[in-house]
Design an enzyme around this catalytic site. Sequence first.
Site, PDB file in Angstrom:
ATOM      1  N   LYS A   1     -44.909  24.928  49.628  1.00 53.48           N
ATOM      2  CA  LYS A   1     -44.325  23.582  49.601  1.00 53.48           C
ATOM      3  C   LYS A   1     -44.982  22.699  48.558  1.00 53.48           C
ATOM      4  CE  LYS A   1     -42.137  23.214  54.077  1.00 53.48           C
ATOM      5  NZ  LYS A   1     -42.039  22.546  55.362  1.00 53.48           N
TER       6      LYS A   1
ATOM      7  N   LYS B   1     -35.400  33.556  52.080  1.00 53.26           N
ATOM      8  CA  LYS B   1     -35.081  33.117  53.442  1.00 53.26           C
ATOM      9  C   LYS B   1     -33.939  32.098  53.419  1.00 53.26           C
ATOM     10  CE  LYS B   1     -37.892  30.272  55.310  1.00 53.26           C
ATOM     11  NZ  LYS B   1     -39.034  29.509  55.799  1.00 53.26           N
TER      12      LYS B   1
ATOM     13  N   LYS C   1     -32.937  25.158  54.581  1.00 50.38           N
ATOM     14  CA  LYS C   1     -32.181  23.919  54.344  1.00 50.38           C
ATOM     15  C   LYS C   1     -32.403  23.398  52.946  1.00 50.38           C
ATOM     16  CE  LYS C   1     -34.829  22.480  58.376  1.00 50.38           C
ATOM     17  NZ  LYS C   1     -34.782  21.845  59.656  1.00 50.38           N
TER      18      LYS C   1
HETATM   19  P1  TYM Z   1     -38.514  24.412  60.970  1.00 49.23           P
HETATM   20  O1  TYM Z   1     -37.967  23.069  61.287  1.00 49.23           O
HETATM   21  O2  TYM Z   1     -38.650  24.792  59.545  1.00 49.23           O
HETATM   22  O3  TYM Z   1     -37.635  25.539  61.652  1.00 49.23           O
HETATM   23  C1  TYM Z   1     -37.329  25.476  63.029  1.00 49.23           C
HETATM   24  C2  TYM Z   1     -37.317  26.868  63.625  1.00 49.23           C
HETATM   25  O4  TYM Z   1     -36.353  27.697  62.957  1.00 49.23           O
HETATM   26  C3  TYM Z   1     -36.970  28.898  62.513  1.00 49.23           C
HETATM   27  N1  TYM Z   1     -36.337  29.316  61.252  1.00 49.23           N
HETATM   28  C4  TYM Z   1     -35.830  30.536  61.029  1.00 49.23           C
HETATM   29  N2  TYM Z   1     -35.745  31.630  61.812  1.00 49.23           N
HETATM   30  C5  TYM Z   1     -35.155  32.726  61.296  1.00 49.23           C
HETATM   31  N3  TYM Z   1     -34.639  32.777  60.029  1.00 49.23           N
HETATM   32  C6  TYM Z   1     -34.711  31.708  59.210  1.00 49.23           C
HETATM   33  N4  TYM Z   1     -34.201  31.761  57.982  1.00 49.23           N
HETATM   34  C7  TYM Z   1     -35.337  30.517  59.700  1.00 49.23           C
HETATM   35  N5  TYM Z   1     -35.567  29.286  59.171  1.00 49.23           N
HETATM   36  C8  TYM Z   1     -36.184  28.578  60.140  1.00 49.23           C
HETATM   37  C9  TYM Z   1     -38.440  28.532  62.305  1.00 49.23           C
HETATM   38  O5  TYM Z   1     -39.265  29.680  62.360  1.00 49.23           O
HETATM   39  C10 TYM Z   1     -38.672  27.584  63.467  1.00 49.23           C
HETATM   40  O6  TYM Z   1     -38.946  28.313  64.647  1.00 49.23           O
HETATM   41  N6  TYM Z   1     -43.469  24.062  61.605  1.00 49.23           N
HETATM   42  C11 TYM Z   1     -42.197  24.179  62.307  1.00 49.23           C
HETATM   43  C12 TYM Z   1     -41.945  23.035  63.259  1.00 49.23           C
HETATM   44  C13 TYM Z   1     -42.996  22.797  64.281  1.00 49.23           C
HETATM   45  C14 TYM Z   1     -43.300  23.647  65.384  1.00 49.23           C
HETATM   46  C15 TYM Z   1     -44.331  22.986  66.093  1.00 49.23           C
HETATM   47  C16 TYM Z   1     -42.804  24.870  65.808  1.00 49.23           C
HETATM   48  C17 TYM Z   1     -43.817  21.725  64.368  1.00 49.23           C
HETATM   49  N7  TYM Z   1     -44.617  21.834  65.471  1.00 49.23           N
HETATM   50  C18 TYM Z   1     -44.910  23.558  67.266  1.00 49.23           C
HETATM   51  C19 TYM Z   1     -43.381  25.437  66.949  1.00 49.23           C
HETATM   52  C20 TYM Z   1     -44.399  24.777  67.653  1.00 49.23           C
HETATM   53  C21 TYM Z   1     -41.090  24.193  61.275  1.00 49.23           C
HETATM   54  O7  TYM Z   1     -41.229  23.747  60.163  1.00 49.23           O
HETATM   55  O8  TYM Z   1     -39.902  24.637  61.732  1.00 49.23           O
END
Ligand code: TYM
Length: 330
Positions: free
Chosen positions: A111, A194, A197
Amino acid sequence: MKRVFSGVQPTGNLHLGNYLGALKRFVAMQDDYECVYCIVDLHALTMPWDPDQLRDATREVAAGFMASGLDPERCIVFNQSQCPMHLRLQWILACLTPLGWLNRMTQFKEKAGKQKDNASLGLYGYPVLQAADIIGYHATHVPVGDDQRQHLELSRDIAGAFNHTFGLDFFPLPEAVILGEATRVMSLRDGRSKMSKSDESDYSRINLTDDRDAIALKIRKARTDSIMGVSYDPENRPEASNLVTIYASLAGVSRDAVLDEFQSARFSDFKARLADLAVEVLGPVGEEMKRLSADPGYVDSVLRDGAERARAIAEPIQKRVEELTGFLVP
Ligand code: TYM
Protein backbone atom coordinates in the site's frame (compact mmCIF):
# COMPACT_ATOMS: atom_id res chain seq x y z
CA MET A 1 -16.25 -19.56 25.23
CA LYS A 2 -16.00 -18.98 21.51
CA ARG A 3 -16.43 -15.53 20.05
CA VAL A 4 -16.03 -14.46 16.42
CA PHE A 5 -14.82 -11.06 15.32
CA SER A 6 -14.20 -9.80 11.81
CA GLY A 7 -14.07 -6.50 9.97
CA VAL A 8 -14.51 -4.98 6.53
CA GLN A 9 -13.25 -1.58 5.41
CA PRO A 10 -15.78 0.95 4.11
CA THR A 11 -13.58 1.95 1.19
CA GLY A 12 -15.50 1.59 -2.05
CA ASN A 13 -17.47 -1.25 -3.50
CA LEU A 14 -17.95 -4.59 -1.84
CA HIS A 15 -17.11 -7.23 -4.44
CA LEU A 16 -17.29 -10.95 -5.09
CA GLY A 17 -13.96 -11.52 -3.29
CA ASN A 18 -15.34 -9.93 -0.12
CA TYR A 19 -18.54 -11.92 -0.49
CA LEU A 20 -16.99 -15.36 -0.99
CA GLY A 21 -13.88 -14.85 1.15
CA ALA A 22 -15.57 -13.10 4.06
CA LEU A 23 -19.33 -12.31 4.09
CA LYS A 24 -20.45 -15.84 3.25
CA ARG A 25 -18.21 -17.15 6.02
CA PHE A 26 -19.59 -14.57 8.47
CA VAL A 27 -23.11 -15.78 7.76
CA ALA A 28 -22.11 -19.43 8.15
CA MET A 29 -20.80 -18.73 11.67
CA GLN A 30 -23.67 -16.69 13.08
CA ASP A 31 -25.64 -19.67 14.32
CA ASP A 32 -22.83 -21.40 16.17
CA TYR A 33 -20.88 -18.53 17.70
CA GLU A 34 -21.38 -15.19 19.32
CA CYS A 35 -20.41 -12.98 16.37
CA VAL A 36 -19.22 -9.39 16.27
CA TYR A 37 -18.95 -7.92 12.76
CA CYS A 38 -17.44 -4.51 12.37
CA ILE A 39 -17.26 -1.88 9.65
CA VAL A 40 -13.76 -0.61 10.26
CA ASP A 41 -14.12 3.09 9.56
CA LEU A 42 -10.99 3.95 11.57
CA HIS A 43 -8.95 1.72 9.27
CA ALA A 44 -10.46 3.52 6.27
CA LEU A 45 -8.56 6.67 7.28
CA THR A 46 -5.25 5.02 6.42
CA MET A 47 -5.79 5.99 2.77
CA PRO A 48 -7.04 9.40 1.53
CA TRP A 49 -10.77 9.73 2.19
CA ASP A 50 -13.78 11.93 1.65
CA PRO A 51 -16.03 12.38 4.73
CA ASP A 52 -19.35 12.08 2.85
CA GLN A 53 -18.15 9.02 0.95
CA LEU A 54 -16.96 7.44 4.20
CA ARG A 55 -20.43 7.85 5.74
CA ASP A 56 -22.13 6.45 2.61
CA ALA A 57 -19.69 3.54 2.35
CA THR A 58 -20.21 2.70 6.04
CA ARG A 59 -23.95 2.37 5.46
CA GLU A 60 -23.32 0.45 2.25
CA VAL A 61 -21.15 -2.17 3.95
CA ALA A 62 -23.78 -2.51 6.70
CA ALA A 63 -26.40 -3.04 3.97
CA GLY A 64 -24.08 -5.57 2.28
CA PHE A 65 -23.71 -7.49 5.55
CA MET A 66 -27.46 -7.79 5.97
CA ALA A 67 -28.19 -8.44 2.29
CA SER A 68 -25.71 -11.33 2.43
CA GLY A 69 -27.70 -12.89 5.25
CA LEU A 70 -26.39 -11.49 8.53
CA ASP A 71 -29.21 -11.11 11.00
CA PRO A 72 -28.61 -8.14 13.34
CA GLU A 73 -30.71 -9.87 15.98
CA ARG A 74 -28.36 -12.83 16.06
CA CYS A 75 -25.04 -11.02 15.63
CA ILE A 76 -23.58 -7.61 16.37
CA VAL A 77 -23.10 -5.22 13.44
CA PHE A 78 -21.53 -1.84 14.19
CA ASN A 79 -18.95 0.68 13.03
CA GLN A 80 -15.60 0.70 14.77
CA SER A 81 -15.40 4.43 15.57
CA GLN A 82 -18.44 4.07 17.84
CA CYS A 83 -16.69 1.88 20.39
CA PRO A 84 -13.86 3.77 22.16
CA MET A 85 -12.01 0.60 23.17
CA HIS A 86 -10.40 0.16 19.73
CA LEU A 87 -8.32 3.33 19.95
CA ARG A 88 -7.55 3.10 23.66
CA LEU A 89 -6.35 -0.49 23.40
CA GLN A 90 -4.46 0.20 20.18
CA TRP A 91 -2.20 2.66 21.98
CA ILE A 92 -1.30 0.24 24.75
CA LEU A 93 -0.64 -2.53 22.23
CA ALA A 94 1.40 -0.16 20.04
CA CYS A 95 3.69 0.42 23.00
CA LEU A 96 4.29 -3.33 23.26
CA THR A 97 4.85 -3.96 19.54
CA PRO A 98 8.43 -3.90 18.23
CA LEU A 99 8.95 -2.02 14.95
CA GLY A 100 10.63 -5.13 13.55
CA TRP A 101 7.28 -6.93 13.59
CA LEU A 102 5.58 -4.14 11.65
CA ASN A 103 8.45 -3.91 9.16
CA ARG A 104 7.63 -7.42 7.99
CA MET A 105 4.05 -6.59 6.99
CA THR A 106 3.68 -7.12 3.23
CA GLN A 107 0.39 -5.21 3.00
CA PHE A 108 2.08 -2.04 4.27
CA LYS A 109 4.77 -2.43 1.64
CA GLU A 110 2.16 -2.92 -1.10
CA LYS A 111 0.00 0.00 0.00
CA ALA A 112 2.85 2.41 0.73
CA GLY A 113 4.44 1.59 -2.63
CA LYS A 114 7.61 3.40 -3.57
CA GLN A 115 6.68 6.51 -1.58
CA LYS A 116 7.31 4.97 1.84
CA ASP A 117 8.26 8.29 3.45
CA ASN A 118 4.91 9.75 2.45
CA ALA A 119 2.88 6.89 3.93
CA SER A 120 1.11 7.82 7.17
CA LEU A 121 1.82 6.60 10.67
CA GLY A 122 -1.77 5.29 10.59
CA LEU A 123 -1.04 3.00 7.64
CA TYR A 124 2.06 1.71 9.40
CA GLY A 125 0.19 1.03 12.62
CA TYR A 126 -2.84 -0.45 10.83
CA PRO A 127 -2.17 -4.03 11.99
CA VAL A 128 -1.92 -2.94 15.63
CA LEU A 129 -5.40 -1.44 15.41
CA GLN A 130 -6.55 -4.67 13.80
CA ALA A 131 -5.11 -6.63 16.73
CA ALA A 132 -6.98 -4.35 19.15
CA ASP A 133 -10.23 -4.91 17.19
CA ILE A 134 -9.96 -8.63 17.65
CA ILE A 135 -8.47 -9.21 21.07
CA GLY A 136 -10.40 -6.32 22.67
CA TYR A 137 -13.46 -8.57 22.43
CA HIS A 138 -11.55 -11.66 23.57
CA ALA A 139 -12.40 -13.08 20.14
CA THR A 140 -11.21 -16.62 19.53
CA HIS A 141 -12.03 -17.01 15.81
CA VAL A 142 -11.57 -14.60 12.93
CA PRO A 143 -13.06 -15.46 9.52
CA VAL A 144 -11.04 -13.72 6.79
CA GLY A 145 -9.72 -14.14 3.26
CA ASP A 146 -6.22 -15.41 2.65
CA ASP A 147 -4.76 -11.88 2.31
CA GLN A 148 -5.28 -11.33 6.07
CA ARG A 149 -3.19 -14.31 7.17
CA GLN A 150 -0.12 -12.27 8.10
CA HIS A 151 -2.14 -9.67 10.03
CA LEU A 152 -3.76 -12.48 12.02
CA GLU A 153 -0.40 -13.96 12.91
CA LEU A 154 0.70 -10.56 14.13
CA SER A 155 -2.49 -10.25 16.22
CA ARG A 156 -1.57 -13.49 17.96
CA ASP A 157 1.96 -12.24 18.57
CA ILE A 158 0.67 -8.97 20.01
CA ALA A 159 -1.82 -10.79 22.27
CA GLY A 160 1.06 -13.00 23.41
CA ALA A 161 3.26 -9.97 24.06
CA PHE A 162 0.60 -8.44 26.34
CA ASN A 163 0.08 -11.72 28.20
CA HIS A 164 3.82 -12.17 28.62
CA THR A 165 4.34 -8.59 29.85
CA PHE A 166 1.74 -8.96 32.60
CA GLY A 167 2.42 -12.62 33.32
CA LEU A 168 -1.07 -13.95 32.72
CA ASP A 169 -3.22 -15.55 30.04
CA PHE A 170 -5.47 -12.55 29.66
CA PHE A 171 -6.06 -12.44 25.91
CA PRO A 172 -6.98 -15.64 24.05
CA LEU A 173 -4.75 -16.08 20.97
CA PRO A 174 -7.17 -15.57 18.06
CA GLU A 175 -7.33 -18.16 15.30
CA ALA A 176 -7.72 -17.19 11.65
CA VAL A 177 -10.57 -19.07 9.97
CA ILE A 178 -9.57 -19.20 6.29
CA LEU A 179 -11.94 -21.78 4.86
CA GLY A 180 -13.77 -22.76 1.71
CA GLU A 181 -12.71 -22.84 -1.93
CA ALA A 182 -12.57 -19.09 -2.48
CA THR A 183 -10.15 -17.72 0.09
CA ARG A 184 -8.41 -15.76 -2.65
CA VAL A 185 -10.66 -14.70 -5.52
CA MET A 186 -8.65 -13.34 -8.43
CA SER A 187 -9.34 -10.52 -10.89
CA LEU A 188 -11.56 -11.40 -13.87
CA ARG A 189 -9.04 -9.63 -16.12
CA ASP A 190 -5.82 -11.07 -14.70
CA GLY A 191 -5.78 -14.40 -12.89
CA ARG A 192 -2.50 -13.57 -11.18
CA SER A 193 -3.74 -10.55 -9.24
CA LYS A 194 -6.31 -10.46 -6.48
CA MET A 195 -9.82 -9.16 -7.10
CA SER A 196 -9.81 -5.80 -5.37
CA LYS A 197 -11.76 -2.59 -5.01
CA SER A 198 -8.77 -0.55 -6.05
CA ASP A 199 -8.36 -2.15 -9.51
CA GLU A 200 -8.92 0.53 -12.17
CA SER A 201 -10.96 -1.77 -14.39
CA ASP A 202 -14.53 -2.32 -13.23
CA TYR A 203 -14.52 -5.46 -15.41
CA SER A 204 -11.93 -6.98 -13.06
CA ARG A 205 -14.53 -7.51 -10.33
CA ILE A 206 -18.21 -8.13 -9.72
CA ASN A 207 -19.54 -5.53 -7.32
CA LEU A 208 -22.29 -6.65 -4.98
CA THR A 209 -24.33 -3.68 -6.24
CA ASP A 210 -24.03 -4.73 -9.92
CA ASP A 211 -27.39 -5.54 -11.49
CA ARG A 212 -28.14 -8.86 -13.15
CA ASP A 213 -27.13 -7.68 -16.64
CA ALA A 214 -23.81 -6.32 -15.42
CA ILE A 215 -23.03 -9.55 -13.55
CA ALA A 216 -23.72 -11.69 -16.63
CA LEU A 217 -21.77 -9.35 -18.90
CA LYS A 218 -18.72 -9.34 -16.64
CA ILE A 219 -18.63 -13.14 -16.52
CA ARG A 220 -19.05 -13.34 -20.30
CA LYS A 221 -16.21 -10.85 -20.77
CA ALA A 222 -13.95 -12.49 -18.17
CA ARG A 223 -10.57 -13.31 -19.64
CA THR A 224 -9.88 -16.96 -20.47
CA ASP A 225 -7.38 -18.89 -22.57
CA SER A 226 -7.40 -20.98 -25.72
CA ILE A 227 -6.95 -24.33 -23.95
CA MET A 228 -9.86 -26.72 -24.57
CA GLY A 229 -12.26 -27.83 -21.85
CA VAL A 230 -12.62 -27.06 -18.15
CA SER A 231 -9.70 -27.80 -15.85
CA TYR A 232 -8.10 -26.52 -12.64
CA ASP A 233 -4.48 -25.56 -13.14
CA PRO A 234 -3.72 -22.21 -11.46
CA GLU A 235 -0.13 -22.21 -12.72
CA ASN A 236 -0.91 -22.53 -16.43
CA ARG A 237 -4.57 -21.49 -16.56
CA PRO A 238 -4.94 -18.85 -13.83
CA GLU A 239 -8.07 -17.17 -15.24
CA ALA A 240 -9.91 -20.40 -16.06
CA SER A 241 -9.00 -21.85 -12.66
CA ASN A 242 -10.32 -18.75 -10.92
CA LEU A 243 -13.68 -19.21 -12.65
CA VAL A 244 -13.78 -22.86 -11.51
CA THR A 245 -13.13 -21.68 -7.94
CA ILE A 246 -15.85 -19.03 -8.19
CA TYR A 247 -18.33 -21.58 -9.53
CA ALA A 248 -17.54 -24.03 -6.72
CA SER A 249 -17.92 -21.41 -4.04
CA LEU A 250 -21.14 -19.91 -5.43
CA ALA A 251 -22.65 -23.38 -5.80
CA GLY A 252 -21.39 -24.48 -2.37
CA VAL A 253 -19.62 -27.56 -3.78
CA SER A 254 -15.99 -28.64 -4.09
CA ARG A 255 -13.79 -27.83 -7.09
CA ASP A 256 -13.61 -31.53 -7.89
CA ALA A 257 -17.39 -31.70 -8.11
CA VAL A 258 -17.34 -28.81 -10.62
CA LEU A 259 -14.65 -30.51 -12.69
CA ASP A 260 -16.67 -33.74 -12.68
CA GLU A 261 -19.83 -31.95 -13.76
CA PHE A 262 -18.12 -30.14 -16.64
CA GLN A 263 -15.59 -32.77 -17.65
CA SER A 264 -16.79 -32.95 -21.24
CA ALA A 265 -18.15 -29.40 -21.56
CA ARG A 266 -16.77 -26.63 -23.71
CA PHE A 267 -15.40 -23.69 -21.74
CA SER A 268 -17.94 -21.34 -23.33
CA ASP A 269 -20.79 -23.52 -22.04
CA PHE A 270 -19.23 -23.59 -18.57
CA LYS A 271 -19.00 -19.79 -18.64
CA ALA A 272 -22.65 -19.45 -19.62
CA ARG A 273 -23.65 -21.68 -16.69
CA LEU A 274 -21.42 -19.66 -14.37
CA ALA A 275 -23.08 -16.45 -15.54
CA ASP A 276 -26.52 -17.91 -14.70
CA LEU A 277 -25.35 -19.12 -11.30
CA ALA A 278 -23.73 -15.79 -10.42
CA VAL A 279 -26.90 -13.92 -11.39
CA GLU A 280 -29.02 -16.33 -9.36
CA VAL A 281 -26.90 -15.97 -6.20
CA LEU A 282 -25.73 -12.35 -6.40
CA GLY A 283 -28.76 -10.74 -8.08
CA PRO A 284 -30.92 -10.89 -4.93
CA VAL A 285 -28.02 -9.66 -2.75
CA GLY A 286 -27.63 -6.52 -4.88
CA GLU A 287 -31.38 -5.95 -4.91
CA GLU A 288 -31.62 -6.26 -1.14
CA MET A 289 -28.68 -3.86 -0.76
CA LYS A 290 -30.53 -1.32 -2.88
CA ARG A 291 -33.68 -1.75 -0.81
CA LEU A 292 -31.73 -1.25 2.43
CA SER A 293 -29.84 1.72 1.01
CA ALA A 294 -33.16 3.45 0.44
CA ASP A 295 -33.80 3.19 4.20
CA PRO A 296 -30.74 4.76 5.89
CA GLY A 297 -32.78 5.31 9.07
CA TYR A 298 -33.11 1.56 9.51
CA VAL A 299 -29.44 0.90 8.73
CA ASP A 300 -28.39 3.56 11.24
CA SER A 301 -30.61 2.04 13.91
CA VAL A 302 -28.95 -1.36 13.39
CA LEU A 303 -25.51 0.24 13.74
CA ARG A 304 -26.54 2.20 16.82
CA ASP A 305 -27.88 -0.87 18.56
CA GLY A 306 -24.83 -2.89 17.47
CA ALA A 307 -22.43 -0.29 18.87
CA GLU A 308 -24.21 -0.38 22.22
CA ARG A 309 -23.89 -4.17 22.39
CA ALA A 310 -20.25 -4.02 21.23
CA ARG A 311 -19.41 -1.50 23.96
CA ALA A 312 -21.06 -3.71 26.56
CA ILE A 313 -18.63 -6.52 25.68
CA ALA A 314 -15.54 -4.35 25.24
CA GLU A 315 -15.81 -2.04 28.24
CA PRO A 316 -15.17 -4.53 31.07
CA ILE A 317 -12.27 -6.07 29.13
CA GLN A 318 -10.76 -2.65 28.51
CA LYS A 319 -11.23 -1.70 32.16
CA ARG A 320 -9.21 -4.73 33.23
CA VAL A 321 -6.54 -3.97 30.59
CA GLU A 322 -6.17 -0.46 32.00
CA GLU A 323 -5.90 -1.74 35.58
CA LEU A 324 -3.19 -4.17 34.51
CA THR A 325 -1.46 -1.39 32.58
CA GLY A 326 -1.27 0.68 35.76
CA PHE A 327 -3.50 3.64 35.02
CA LEU A 328 -4.60 5.41 38.18
CA VAL A 329 -8.31 6.11 38.28
CA PRO A 330 -8.28 8.95 40.83
P1 TYM B 1 -10.87 -5.72 3.57
O1 TYM B 1 -11.87 -4.65 3.83
O2 TYM B 1 -9.80 -5.45 2.58
O3 TYM B 1 -11.60 -7.05 3.11
C1 TYM B 1 -12.67 -7.59 3.85
C2 TYM B 1 -12.61 -9.10 3.83
O4 TYM B 1 -12.68 -9.59 2.48
C3 TYM B 1 -11.60 -10.47 2.22
N1 TYM B 1 -11.19 -10.32 0.82
C4 TYM B 1 -11.07 -11.34 -0.04
N2 TYM B 1 -11.27 -12.67 0.10
C5 TYM B 1 -11.07 -13.45 -0.98
N3 TYM B 1 -10.68 -12.97 -2.20
C6 TYM B 1 -10.46 -11.65 -2.38
N4 TYM B 1 -10.09 -11.19 -3.57
C7 TYM B 1 -10.64 -10.77 -1.27
N5 TYM B 1 -10.53 -9.42 -1.10
C8 TYM B 1 -10.86 -9.18 0.19
C9 TYM B 1 -10.49 -10.02 3.18
O5 TYM B 1 -9.57 -11.06 3.42
C10 TYM B 1 -11.30 -9.65 4.41
O6 TYM B 1 -11.58 -10.81 5.17
N6 TYM B 1 -7.68 -5.57 7.43
C11 TYM B 1 -9.01 -6.00 7.02
C12 TYM B 1 -10.10 -5.38 7.84
C13 TYM B 1 -10.01 -5.58 9.31
C14 TYM B 1 -10.19 -6.81 10.00
C15 TYM B 1 -10.04 -6.49 11.37
C16 TYM B 1 -10.44 -8.11 9.59
C17 TYM B 1 -9.77 -4.63 10.24
N7 TYM B 1 -9.80 -5.18 11.49
C18 TYM B 1 -10.14 -7.50 12.38
C19 TYM B 1 -10.53 -9.09 10.57
C20 TYM B 1 -10.39 -8.77 11.93
C21 TYM B 1 -9.21 -5.60 5.57
O7 TYM B 1 -8.57 -4.72 5.04
O8 TYM B 1 -10.23 -6.22 4.95
